[in-house]
Design an enzyme around this catalytic site. Structure first.
Site, PDB file in Angstrom:
ATOM      1  CG  LEU A  28      -1.826   1.230   1.352  1.00 31.17           C
ATOM      2  CD1 LEU A  28      -2.751   1.368   0.143  1.00 31.17           C
ATOM      3  CD2 LEU A  28      -2.639   1.162   2.637  1.00 31.17           C
ATOM      4  CE1 TYR A  29       6.097   5.249   1.953  1.00 33.09           C
ATOM      5  CE2 TYR A  29       7.440   3.661   0.750  1.00 33.09           C
ATOM      6  CZ  TYR A  29       7.274   4.914   1.300  1.00 33.09           C
ATOM      7  OH  TYR A  29       8.282   5.853   1.192  1.00 33.09           O
TER       8      TYR A  29
END
Length: 429
Positions: free
Chosen positions: A238-239
């Site tokens: 997700l980062y």
């Protein structure tokens, strides 16, 4: 006799000699994932304002009480003053973070105006950030405690100071933490970025913006070394997805509003005053405490490798990017011409495996590590990173000079000093 802080912070903060004989501008083109990214962007913004509404409201009440007033404005103006011919005035977001504190000090050292902004969140021990702030304060740098999503605060800062540049380093970092708190990545890396861009587009004059993307955008790409033109449509975390979304968003603001924007893809930054959640930092702590360290391996027991990049080299890349950023062309939110949009890798170009990193730490700590090898979990990590830095070299003379052996030696020296270890005493085995 220079202090350890003087010795361990960047010593080469001067302007780069910019070679324009082979100048290249790198445009961010739409990939096959454009629709996915815009969907992520829209969903993310919605989620951020719904999931974090109570957080923002409570945060705003706190921040309202912590900024503003005649004395506060005087501190901001004084910190933003330029002390050299041809200098710049820079708002540094994430100023008490790892990279932000080093960049702020380097800018101040060469005579630029610097105002910091940081929310001092508790992703890792806030006392380390406050220690960095004390160091910045001792060099005449004022850090405003506030949140990137506070539009009133950002607008006030630009009302008090006509910043020529923004160095945007505030972000929710870390790959694995996204599994626990995904909303924080949306709040900081997407909603916060959009809020900052909205303020910058409306400023008159508009500042040039340099911001921290990440090498994580290369995701599952297997081509090495990674080049800026390589595919970035396979995020592994997700980062990484929020950083890729940031690249698409900044491209849009450049295209519509004429903001001069440079994105920097950092490759595994390390060094003194680093982040405690990074492997080299936690390895050092556990080795000294006699605790085992976990070393991940890829498929078929292949050692993971990273393009570890020393903080001084990253700082030189940040300053080179600022100095060559060009000018925004908009005014009051209206575009008046094309503005530069660039993306650069900032790495060391020499990947090193994690076991070798541990070997070097053992050498400088004079303590053997208790190694525990495990298979890499599917939590967003990738097996290797390797930067192609030819674009940054051609554009502003970026050239890393610190190898991992030298850089870790400096880190260990800082760590032992900062955490009060007596290196003459027998360390824990």
């Amino acid at each position: 006799m220079p202090s350890i802080e003087d010795e361990l912070f960047p010593s080469t903060p001067g302007k780069f000699k910019i070679d324009r004989s082979n100048r290249q501008l790198h445009r961010c083109f739409a990939s096959t994932s454009t629709m996915f990214l815009w969907a992520l962007f829209l969903i993310a913004l919605t989620a951020s304002y719904l999931s974090f509404q109570s957080f923002v409201d409570s945060g705003s009440r706190y921040l309202t009480a912590s900024w503003g007033g005649i004395q506060w404005e005087k501190q901001v103006r004084t910190s933003a003053q330029i002390h050299r011919s041809g200098g710049i005035s820079v708002l540094v977001t994430g100023a008490t973070g790892f990279v932000g504190s080093h960049v702020s000090l380097a800018l101040r050292k060469r005579g630029d105006g610097v105002v910091g902004l940081d929310n001092f969140n508790n992703y890792y021990d806030p006392s380390l950030k406050r220690a960095r702030r004390s160091l910045l304060s001792s060099r005449g740098i004022f850090v405003v405690e506030g949140d990137l999503n506070d539009a009133k605060l950002l607008a006030k800062l630009f009302d008090v100071v006509a910043f020529t540049h923004v160095m945007h380093l505030a972000a929710q970092a870390g790959v694995r933490y996204a599994l626990e708190n995904p909303q924080s990545y949306v709040h900081s890396n997407i909603a916060g970025l959009v809020n900052l861009l909205e303020i910058c587009k409306a400023a008159n004059p508009q500042p040039a913006i340099v911001w921290a993307s990440s090498s994580s955008v290369y995701g599952l790409n297997e081509k090495v070394p990674f080049s800026e033109s390589d595919r970035t449509d396979q995020p592994a975390s997700l980062y990484a997805a929020t950083k890729k979304a940031g690249e698409e968003i900044t491209h849009t603001y450049n295209h519509i509003y004429g903001l001069a924007i440079t994105g920097l893809r950092f490759f595994t930054v390390y060094g003194p005053w680093g982040r405690p959640d990074m492997a080299y930092f936690s390895f050092t702590r556990n080795i000294l405490q006699g605790k085992p360290i976990t070393i991940y391996r890829g498929k078929n027991r292949v050692d993971l490798a990273r393009d570890f990049t020393y903080i001084d080299d990253i700082v030189k890349g940040c300053l080179g990017s600022l100095d060559s950023s060009g000018k925004s062309t908009g005014s009051g939110g209206k575009k008046r011409g094309a503005a530069p949009y660039r993306i650069f890798n900032l790495g060391n170009t020499s990947p090193v495996t994690v076991p070798i990193l541990v070997d070097i730490l053992e050498k400088h700590l004079k303590v053997k590590a208790k190694r525990n090898f495990v298979e890499m979990p599917g939590n967003g990590d990738v097996p290797f990173t390797h930067a192609n830095i030819s674009s940054a070299r051609n554009e502003f003379g970026y050239k890393p000079t610190t190898d991992l052996e030298t850089g870790l030696k400096k880190f260990v020296r800082w760590y032992l000093s900062y955490y009060g270890y007596n290196t003459k005493a027998k360390l824990v085995h």
